[in-house]
Design a protein around this motif. Structure first.
Motif, mmCIF file in Angstrom:
data_model
loop_
_atom_site.group_PDB
_atom_site.id
_atom_site.type_symbol
_atom_site.label_atom_id
_atom_site.label_comp_id
_atom_site.label_asym_id
_atom_site.label_seq_id
_atom_site.Cartn_x
_atom_site.Cartn_y
_atom_site.Cartn_z
ATOM 1 N N THR A 153 0.793 -1.048 0.177
ATOM 2 C CA THR A 153 0.180 -0.057 0.002
ATOM 3 C C THR A 153 0.585 1.178 0.014
ATOM 4 O O THR A 153 2.020 1.194 0.280
ATOM 5 C CB THR A 153 -0.786 0.143 1.213
ATOM 6 O OG1 THR A 153 -0.194 0.213 2.237
ATOM 7 C CG2 THR A 153 -1.926 -1.471 1.288
ATOM 8 N N ILE A 154 0.079 2.456 -0.221
ATOM 9 C CA ILE A 154 0.784 3.523 -0.311
ATOM 10 C C ILE A 154 1.659 3.835 1.174
ATOM 11 O O ILE A 154 2.651 4.429 1.199
ATOM 12 C CB ILE A 154 -0.086 4.970 -0.643
ATOM 13 C CG1 ILE A 154 -0.399 4.941 -2.118
ATOM 14 C CG2 ILE A 154 0.545 6.372 -0.295
ATOM 15 C CD1 ILE A 154 -1.130 5.811 -2.619
ATOM 16 N N SER A 155 0.657 3.654 2.222
ATOM 17 C CA SER A 155 1.403 3.924 3.661
ATOM 18 C C SER A 155 2.641 3.136 3.924
ATOM 19 O O SER A 155 3.579 3.637 4.477
ATOM 20 C CB SER A 155 0.236 3.734 4.547
ATOM 21 O OG SER A 155 -0.273 2.573 4.546
ATOM 22 N N GLU A 156 2.342 1.651 3.555
ATOM 23 C CA GLU A 156 3.339 0.696 3.638
ATOM 24 C C GLU A 156 4.862 1.494 2.867
ATOM 25 O O GLU A 156 5.922 1.296 3.229
ATOM 26 C CB GLU A 156 3.181 -0.606 3.190
ATOM 27 C CG GLU A 156 2.048 -1.148 4.192
ATOM 28 C CD GLU A 156 1.442 -2.552 3.832
ATOM 29 O OE1 GLU A 156 0.911 -3.104 4.298
ATOM 30 O OE2 GLU A 156 1.512 -2.839 2.235
ATOM 31 N N ALA A 157 4.600 1.887 1.599
ATOM 32 C CA ALA A 157 5.747 2.388 0.899
ATOM 33 C C ALA A 157 6.290 3.455 1.402
ATOM 34 O O ALA A 157 7.457 3.483 1.587
ATOM 35 C CB ALA A 157 5.205 2.702 -0.462
ATOM 36 N N LEU A 158 5.630 4.369 2.076
ATOM 37 C CA LEU A 158 6.151 5.608 2.529
ATOM 38 C C LEU A 158 6.991 5.197 3.966
ATOM 39 O O LEU A 158 8.142 5.762 4.114
ATOM 40 C CB LEU A 158 5.024 6.612 3.024
ATOM 41 C CG LEU A 158 4.355 7.330 1.924
ATOM 42 C CD1 LEU A 158 3.177 8.057 2.434
ATOM 43 C CD2 LEU A 158 5.330 8.349 1.309
ATOM 44 N N ALA A 176 10.113 3.515 2.799
ATOM 45 C CA ALA A 176 11.103 4.653 2.299
ATOM 46 C C ALA A 176 11.889 5.261 3.425
ATOM 47 O O ALA A 176 13.132 5.536 3.431
ATOM 48 C CB ALA A 176 10.286 5.512 1.330
ATOM 49 N N MET A 177 11.119 6.144 4.229
ATOM 50 C CA MET A 177 11.426 6.952 5.228
ATOM 51 C C MET A 177 12.270 6.209 6.289
ATOM 52 O O MET A 177 13.130 6.639 7.047
ATOM 53 C CB MET A 177 10.263 7.586 5.973
ATOM 54 C CG MET A 177 9.618 8.628 4.849
ATOM 55 S SD MET A 177 10.652 9.814 4.152
ATOM 56 C CE MET A 177 11.395 10.477 5.557
ATOM 57 N N GLY A 178 12.223 4.904 6.347
ATOM 58 C CA GLY A 178 12.914 3.881 7.417
ATOM 59 C C GLY A 178 14.191 3.644 6.690
ATOM 60 O O GLY A 178 15.116 2.889 7.460
ATOM 61 N N ASN A 179 14.412 3.941 5.543
ATOM 62 C CA ASN A 179 15.628 3.254 4.727
ATOM 63 C C ASN A 179 16.661 4.264 4.758
ATOM 64 O O ASN A 179 16.479 5.456 4.177
ATOM 65 C CB ASN A 179 15.189 2.927 3.536
ATOM 66 C CG ASN A 179 16.379 2.195 2.505
ATOM 67 O OD1 ASN A 179 17.309 2.886 2.252
ATOM 68 N ND2 ASN A 179 16.088 0.869 2.357
ATOM 69 N N ARG A 180 17.873 4.035 5.364
ATOM 70 C CA ARG A 180 18.984 5.077 5.402
ATOM 71 C C ARG A 180 19.419 5.512 3.991
ATOM 72 O O ARG A 180 19.801 6.658 3.793
ATOM 73 C CB ARG A 180 20.166 4.375 6.310
ATOM 74 C CG ARG A 180 20.827 3.376 5.376
ATOM 75 C CD ARG A 180 21.852 2.614 6.388
ATOM 76 N NE ARG A 180 22.966 3.136 6.607
ATOM 77 C CZ ARG A 180 24.080 3.554 6.009
ATOM 78 N NH1 ARG A 180 24.169 2.779 4.796
ATOM 79 N NH2 ARG A 180 25.244 4.232 6.353
ATOM 80 N N ASN A 181 19.398 4.615 3.170
ATOM 81 C CA ASN A 181 19.686 5.141 1.680
ATOM 82 C C ASN A 181 18.799 6.270 1.224
ATOM 83 O O ASN A 181 19.262 7.036 0.539
ATOM 84 C CB ASN A 181 19.810 3.854 0.865
ATOM 85 C CG ASN A 181 20.720 2.819 1.010
ATOM 86 O OD1 ASN A 181 21.958 2.865 1.480
ATOM 87 N ND2 ASN A 181 20.247 1.620 1.278
ATOM 88 N N PHE A 182 17.571 5.994 1.383
ATOM 89 C CA PHE A 182 16.649 7.120 1.143
ATOM 90 C C PHE A 182 16.879 8.496 1.592
ATOM 91 O O PHE A 182 16.633 9.274 1.085
ATOM 92 C CB PHE A 182 15.296 6.343 1.237
ATOM 93 C CG PHE A 182 14.056 7.278 0.599
ATOM 94 C CD1 PHE A 182 13.995 7.074 -0.868
ATOM 95 C CD2 PHE A 182 13.313 8.210 1.358
ATOM 96 C CE1 PHE A 182 12.825 7.811 -1.424
ATOM 97 C CE2 PHE A 182 12.476 9.000 0.890
ATOM 98 C CZ PHE A 182 11.835 8.902 -0.723
ATOM 99 N N ARG A 183 17.341 8.437 2.967
ATOM 100 C CA ARG A 183 17.291 9.543 3.559
ATOM 101 C C ARG A 183 18.677 10.209 3.150
ATOM 102 O O ARG A 183 18.583 11.443 3.315
ATOM 103 C CB ARG A 183 17.598 9.303 5.193
ATOM 104 C CG ARG A 183 16.212 8.745 5.792
ATOM 105 C CD ARG A 183 16.162 8.653 7.394
ATOM 106 N NE ARG A 183 17.188 7.786 7.957
ATOM 107 C CZ ARG A 183 17.054 6.741 8.226
ATOM 108 N NH1 ARG A 183 15.848 6.034 8.030
ATOM 109 N NH2 ARG A 183 18.160 6.127 8.583
ATOM 110 N N PHE A 184 19.656 9.672 2.928
ATOM 111 C CA PHE A 184 20.837 10.240 2.507
ATOM 112 C C PHE A 184 20.706 10.647 1.025
ATOM 113 O O PHE A 184 21.256 12.009 0.719
ATOM 114 C CB PHE A 184 22.000 8.962 2.290
ATOM 115 C CG PHE A 184 22.457 8.494 3.614
ATOM 116 C CD1 PHE A 184 22.465 9.208 4.680
ATOM 117 C CD2 PHE A 184 23.333 7.271 3.627
ATOM 118 C CE1 PHE A 184 22.916 8.854 5.842
ATOM 119 C CE2 PHE A 184 23.859 6.902 4.754
ATOM 120 C CZ PHE A 184 23.615 7.587 5.920
#
Length: 388
Positions: free
Chosen positions: A183-188, A191-199
């Motif tokens: 789902t959209i909320s699961e994807a969000l 992503a936000m919990g992924n360090r690569n995405f935050r970098f």
């Protein structure tokens, strides 16, 4: 679509002095409108992306083209700062969210094979860069011939061409459920919990700061410096420099896509950011001239939007394409936070100190930071638990 949407907005720096002079504004007032535009663009991008991933991008692009054109015309018809912010900030900001890279890259992600995806994204970014090269002399010509307000009206009519272009990008086989049941909320949350995405988000903040500061404030900076260096007097040097940025970025974004197929994209991103800092430093240290400005513009052009295909390709590589439009929009939101800061603080600190030197220094330091923050990114696809 991207040629028009990106090409027109890159010329807003040319309207800075004509509009502020005609309305009796300080540079902060105009800078605030463009800063809000970038901030709204950033806020609206994940929403536009989520809607495009859910319902398809066609309707989103039609609405975006309409708002873009109306925003440009609204900028021309008002001298009130609040209404100017609504038109140039809110309306165009939403229009950009619906007609630029994230939405178009979602279409590419679904219709281009993974082997050619980053190359296709590079081609599309090059189209946006060509728009900058094409639109800079056109916009300056319109300003010189008709004045800033009438030029904005003509650009509004030109932007309306994005509405019929959306029909050519309509996906007849679009499916809202591509690649699993996430789902959209699961994807969000993922992503936000992924360090690569935050970098990626932190590095993209720097990209936005540098690009929009230079886009919006290079022309006024050169005008100020013409008192000391008469060779760069007039709008010709600034217009040519901004056009050169667009021309050379056609090369830069294309080869970013090519090289991104062969080399780790995080290393390419780090190289782009540190080279920007070196280029800005040399531009400030070397005695200013038309030639040094053009060389600076050419170097920055190669690096200008080359981050876009690489960053979005990493997002697609790690998270897949189902919510690529939304996740690209989310990481782009960070870019636009940087854009807001580059646009607004460029004007604010100039009005406060009478100089752009502090902001140039910030841009250099941020480039070094972005170089370092991209190095630890891992580009491997996520392994998700099997669904029942």
């Amino acid at each position: 679509m991207v040629t028009l949407s990106m090409g027109i907005r890159h010329g807003f720096g040319l309207f800075n002095l004509p509009i502020t002079s005609a309305n009796g504004w300080g540079r902060e007032t105009y800078a605030l409108a463009i800063a809000l535009q970038n901030l709204v663009w950033g806020f609206a991008q994940p929403v536009a992306g989520a809607l495009a991933d859910r319902y398809g991008p066609f309707k989103i692009m039609v609405i975006g083209g309409l708002l873009y054109g109306l925003g440009l015309i609204g900028m021309a018809l008002t001298s009130d700062p609040f209404l100017f912010n609504l038109a140039g900030g809110l309306s165009i900001g939403i229009g950009l969210a619906a007609t630029t890279y994230s939405v178009v890259y979602g279409i590419l992600g679904r219709n281009v094979s993974a082997e050619k995806r980053v190359w296709a994204m590079g081609i599309t970014a090059a189209a946006g860069s060509f728009g900058q090269f094409l639109m800079m002399p056109l916009e300056q010509g319109l300003i010189s011939s008709f004045g800033a307000n009438e030029a904005l009206i003509y650009l509004g009519l030109l932007a309306s061409l994005m509405i019929p272009l959306a029909f050519f990008l309509r996906e007849s086989n679009f499916s809202a459920n591509q690649g699993g049941n996430q789902t959209i909320s699961e994807a969000l949350r993922e992503a936000m919990g992924n360090r690569n995405f935050r970098f990626l988000m932190m590095g993209y903040f720097v990209c936005g700061f540098q690009v929009v500061f230079i886009t919006l404030h290079l022309a006024p900076y050169l005008k100020d410096m013409s008192l000391k260096y008469p060779e760069i007097n007039g709008a010709t040097v600034a217009t040519t420099a901004l056009a050169l940025i667009g021309l050379f970025n056609v090369i830069g974004t294309y080869y970013a896509g090519v090289l991104g197929q062969r080399f780790p994209k995080r290393f390419l991103l780090s190289g782009i950011y540190i080279t920007r800092s070196v280029a800005i430093s040399l531009f400030l240290l070397i005695p200013l001239s038309a030639t040094s400005t053009y060389v600076f513009a050419a170097v920055m052009g190669v690096l200008w939007l080359s981050t876009i295909p690489l960053t979005n390709a990493i997002v697609a590589q790690i998270f897949g394409v189902k919510y690529l439009t939304m996740l690209s929009g989310l990481v782009f939101f960070s870019h636009q936070l940087g854009s807001f800061c580059g646009a607004y603080f460029g004007g604010y600190l100039y009005d406060l100190t009478g100089s752009y030197q502090i902001v140039w220094g910030i841009a250099i330091a941020l480039g070094v930071f972005a170089c370092l923050i991209n190095l630890p990114i891992r580009e491997e696809p996520l392994v998700r638990p099997a669904m029942a």
